[in-house]
Write a protein that holds these residues in place. Structure first.
Motif, PDB file in Angstrom:
ATOM      1  N   LEU A  16       8.795 -14.288   3.875  1.00 54.90           N
ATOM      2  CA  LEU A  16       7.601 -14.198   3.028  1.00 54.90           C
ATOM      3  C   LEU A  16       6.560 -13.207   3.566  1.00 54.90           C
ATOM      4  O   LEU A  16       5.361 -13.344   3.288  1.00 54.90           O
ATOM      5  CB  LEU A  16       6.975 -15.584   2.853  1.00 54.90           C
ATOM      6  N   HIS A  17       7.015 -12.230   4.351  1.00 58.10           N
ATOM      7  CA  HIS A  17       6.068 -11.217   4.857  1.00 58.10           C
ATOM      8  C   HIS A  17       6.844  -9.940   5.174  1.00 58.10           C
ATOM      9  O   HIS A  17       7.501  -9.844   6.209  1.00 58.10           O
ATOM     10  CB  HIS A  17       5.362 -11.761   6.117  1.00 58.10           C
ATOM     11  N   THR A  18       6.778  -8.972   4.260  1.00 60.48           N
ATOM     12  CA  THR A  18       7.513  -7.707   4.450  1.00 60.48           C
ATOM     13  C   THR A  18       6.704  -6.535   3.881  1.00 60.48           C
ATOM     14  O   THR A  18       5.837  -6.717   3.028  1.00 60.48           O
ATOM     15  CB  THR A  18       8.880  -7.716   3.724  1.00 60.48           C
ATOM     16  N   HIS A  19       7.028  -5.348   4.362  1.00 64.41           N
ATOM     17  CA  HIS A  19       6.346  -4.127   3.907  1.00 64.41           C
ATOM     18  C   HIS A  19       7.361  -3.081   3.450  1.00 64.41           C
ATOM     19  O   HIS A  19       8.443  -2.969   4.021  1.00 64.41           O
ATOM     20  CB  HIS A  19       5.481  -3.558   5.032  1.00 64.41           C
ATOM     21  N   SER A  20       6.989  -2.322   2.435  1.00 66.77           N
ATOM     22  CA  SER A  20       7.858  -1.268   1.884  1.00 66.77           C
ATOM     23  C   SER A  20       7.150   0.086   1.996  1.00 66.77           C
ATOM     24  O   SER A  20       6.042   0.173   2.533  1.00 66.77           O
ATOM     25  CB  SER A  20       8.168  -1.554   0.407  1.00 66.77           C
ATOM     26  N   ASP A  48       2.854  -5.746   0.769  1.00 69.50           N
ATOM     27  CA  ASP A  48       2.338  -4.476   1.282  1.00 69.50           C
ATOM     28  C   ASP A  48       0.836  -4.562   1.541  1.00 69.50           C
ATOM     29  O   ASP A  48       0.113  -5.302   0.871  1.00 69.50           O
ATOM     30  CB  ASP A  48       2.644  -3.348   0.288  1.00 69.50           C
ATOM     31  N   HIS A  49       0.390  -3.743   2.503  1.00 68.52           N
ATOM     32  CA  HIS A  49      -1.034  -3.713   2.851  1.00 68.52           C
ATOM     33  C   HIS A  49      -1.850  -3.127   1.694  1.00 68.52           C
ATOM     34  O   HIS A  49      -1.642  -1.978   1.296  1.00 68.52           O
ATOM     35  CB  HIS A  49      -1.282  -2.802   4.060  1.00 68.52           C
ATOM     36  N   ASP A  50      -2.784  -3.903   1.190  1.00 73.32           N
ATOM     37  CA  ASP A  50      -3.818  -3.413   0.265  1.00 73.32           C
ATOM     38  C   ASP A  50      -3.283  -2.744  -0.993  1.00 73.32           C
ATOM     39  O   ASP A  50      -3.982  -1.911  -1.585  1.00 73.32           O
ATOM     40  CB  ASP A  50      -4.767  -2.421   0.986  1.00 73.32           C
ATOM     41  N   VAL A  73       0.905  -9.613  -1.384  1.00 73.01           N
ATOM     42  CA  VAL A  73       0.034  -8.542  -0.894  1.00 73.01           C
ATOM     43  C   VAL A  73      -0.498  -9.001   0.456  1.00 73.01           C
ATOM     44  O   VAL A  73      -0.569 -10.207   0.720  1.00 73.01           O
ATOM     45  CB  VAL A  73      -1.117  -8.280  -1.905  1.00 73.01           C
ATOM     46  N   GLU A  74      -0.826  -8.070   1.347  1.00 71.66           N
ATOM     47  CA  GLU A  74      -1.479  -8.436   2.606  1.00 71.66           C
ATOM     48  C   GLU A  74      -2.831  -7.739   2.672  1.00 71.66           C
ATOM     49  O   GLU A  74      -2.904  -6.512   2.625  1.00 71.66           O
ATOM     50  CB  GLU A  74      -0.619  -8.039   3.821  1.00 71.66           C
ATOM     51  N   LEU A  75      -3.881  -8.553   2.760  1.00 73.46           N
ATOM     52  CA  LEU A  75      -5.238  -8.007   2.805  1.00 73.46           C
ATOM     53  C   LEU A  75      -5.778  -8.076   4.220  1.00 73.46           C
ATOM     54  O   LEU A  75      -5.619  -9.094   4.891  1.00 73.46           O
ATOM     55  CB  LEU A  75      -6.176  -8.856   1.932  1.00 73.46           C
ATOM     56  N   SER A 257       8.918 -12.183   8.656  1.00 75.79           N
ATOM     57  CA  SER A 257       9.185 -11.292   9.787  1.00 75.79           C
ATOM     58  C   SER A 257       8.083 -10.261  10.025  1.00 75.79           C
ATOM     59  O   SER A 257       7.878  -9.814  11.131  1.00 75.79           O
ATOM     60  CB  SER A 257      10.494 -10.548   9.526  1.00 75.79           C
ATOM     61  N   ASP A 258       7.348  -9.865   8.952  1.00 77.12           N
ATOM     62  CA  ASP A 258       6.459  -8.687   9.001  1.00 77.12           C
ATOM     63  C   ASP A 258       7.311  -7.422   9.184  1.00 77.12           C
ATOM     64  O   ASP A 258       6.922  -6.490   9.896  1.00 77.12           O
ATOM     65  CB  ASP A 258       5.420  -8.802  10.122  1.00 77.12           C
ATOM     66  N   PHE A 259       8.459  -7.432   8.510  1.00 74.72           N
ATOM     67  CA  PHE A 259       9.389  -6.298   8.554  1.00 74.72           C
ATOM     68  C   PHE A 259       8.723  -5.033   8.015  1.00 74.72           C
ATOM     69  O   PHE A 259       8.066  -5.073   6.973  1.00 74.72           O
ATOM     70  CB  PHE A 259      10.609  -6.656   7.690  1.00 74.72           C
ATOM     71  N   HIS A 260       8.891  -3.910   8.766  1.00 75.18           N
ATOM     72  CA  HIS A 260       8.356  -2.610   8.357  1.00 75.18           C
ATOM     73  C   HIS A 260       9.446  -1.537   8.357  1.00 75.18           C
ATOM     74  O   HIS A 260       9.120  -0.340   8.357  1.00 75.18           O
ATOM     75  CB  HIS A 260       7.270  -2.135   9.328  1.00 75.18           C
ATOM     76  N   GLY A 261      10.731  -1.912   8.420  1.00 74.89           N
ATOM     77  CA  GLY A 261      11.791  -0.899   8.552  1.00 74.89           C
ATOM     78  C   GLY A 261      11.664  -0.175   9.881  1.00 74.89           C
ATOM     79  O   GLY A 261      11.298  -0.774  10.895  1.00 74.89           O
TER      80      GLY A 261
END
Ligand code: AMP
Ligand code: ZN
Ligand code: FE
Ligand code: FE
Length: 299
Positions: A16-20, A48-50, A73-75, A257-261
């Motif tokens: 429940l925490h990933t970034h693209s 994703d951030h903001d 979304v992550e603020l 995970s806060d996955f960022h590739g």
């Protein structure tokens, strides 16, 4: 409140925490959804951030896949002289309150990026915005992209050096950015029908347990719904602390995970640093809370 222990369960897993690429990750939203399916996750949230710009592609890709795509979304929000992160889950992209807030944050980022480049130039490290854009692609430009451009230009050996010597608080090219307050961030997530989760309350900064507890209490007073009980970076002691605080304050358990590739190559989707396991039994309570918030705003 359910707080299933990580690693002891054989049930299906989620993240429940990933970034693209819509922010600072390196997989496109569609690639992220496909990878989530391929490693056997039953649900994955894009946070994703903001920005919510990746969500349409993400949800579209997941329609033909065997994985539930959760819009998130992550603020970053102000916390006295610092900041903290709030993840919104089950949000409605396009909600005017949330999008208006994100737009203000993005506009401020543009002005801030310009000021950072001016400061870098003043200390003999000129970079163009195009060089930074080459690192960010279409995503929201932030300090990580400026750090990458500094490395590409040969000013710094690696990203850590770029932050430690130039970009972090107290260093010559640091510029503070405008952030909403936590109350505003939580309210905007609620306005968009989402649940608000305090992301990685411990881990980055080594805050004393009493301080984390006090912050959680204040956030709960602002209608925070949950806390990341599962995260790649927690020690067993930190995990216990978050669990205790979550139970004391009746906060829902979330996490990922806060996955960022390739931006953060040590963290894998789903499994984090190798031993993360977020059980899908936490999803019904989060979904139920989102449904209740949604009913409130539309009723
Ligand atoms: P920004 O949102 O532009 O202020 O950039 C914040 C992001 O920079 C964080 O989410 C991290 O990914 C990254 N970051 C912050 N500090 C460091 C550091 N010391 N080393 C590497 N990355 C960092
Ligand atoms: Zn990030
Ligand atoms: Fe974060
Ligand atoms: Fe994150």
């Amino acid at each position: 409140m359910i707080y299933p222990q990580p690693r002891l369960c054989s049930e299906p897993m989620i993240d429940l925490h990933t970034h693209s690429t819509a922010s600072d990750g390196t997989l496109s939203p569609a690639q992220l959804a496909r990878q989530a399916e391929s490693i056997g996750l039953t649900a994955v949230a894009l946070t994703d951030h903001d920005t919510t710009a990746g969500l349409a592609e993400f949800e579209q890709a997941a329609r033909s896949l065997n994985v539930e795509a959760i819009a998130g979304v992550e603020l970053a929000c102000n916390w006295y002289s610092g900041s903290l992160h709030i993840v919104g889950l089950f949000i409605e992209p396009g909600n005017p309150v949330l999008e208006g807030m994100l737009e203000t944050v993005r506009l401020n980022r543009q002005a801030r990026n310009q000021t950072i480049l001016e400061k870098l130039e003043a200390i003999g490290h000129p970079l163009t915005l195009d060089e930074v854009r080459a690192e960010s692609g279409d995503g929201v430009i932030g300090r990580p992209h400026i750090a990458k451009a500094l490395v590409s230009r040969g000013y710094c050996a690696d990203i850590s050096e770029a932050f430690d010597r130039l970009l972090t608080v107290g260093k010559p090219a640091y510029v503070r950015r405008f952030l909403p307050t936590c109350a505003e961030g939580i309210a905007a997530i609620h306005a968009a029908g989402g649940v608000a989760v305090w992301a990685h309350p411990v881990g980055f900064r080594q805050l004393p347990p009493g301080k984390v507890r006090q912050m959680a209490r204040q956030l709960k007073g602002m209608a925070l719904d949950g806390v990341e009980f599962y995260y790649s970076e927690y020690s067993p002691e930190q995990q216990m602390l978050v669990q205790n605080i979550g139970r004391e304050l009746d906060l829902l358990a979330s996490g990922g995970s806060d996955f960022h590739g390739d931006t953060i190559p040590t963290i894998q989707l789903g499994t984090g640093k190798g031993n993360l396991a977020v059980p899908d039994s936490i999803l019904p309570q989060l979904r139920e809370r989102a449904a209740r918030i949604h009913a409130k705003i539309s009723g």
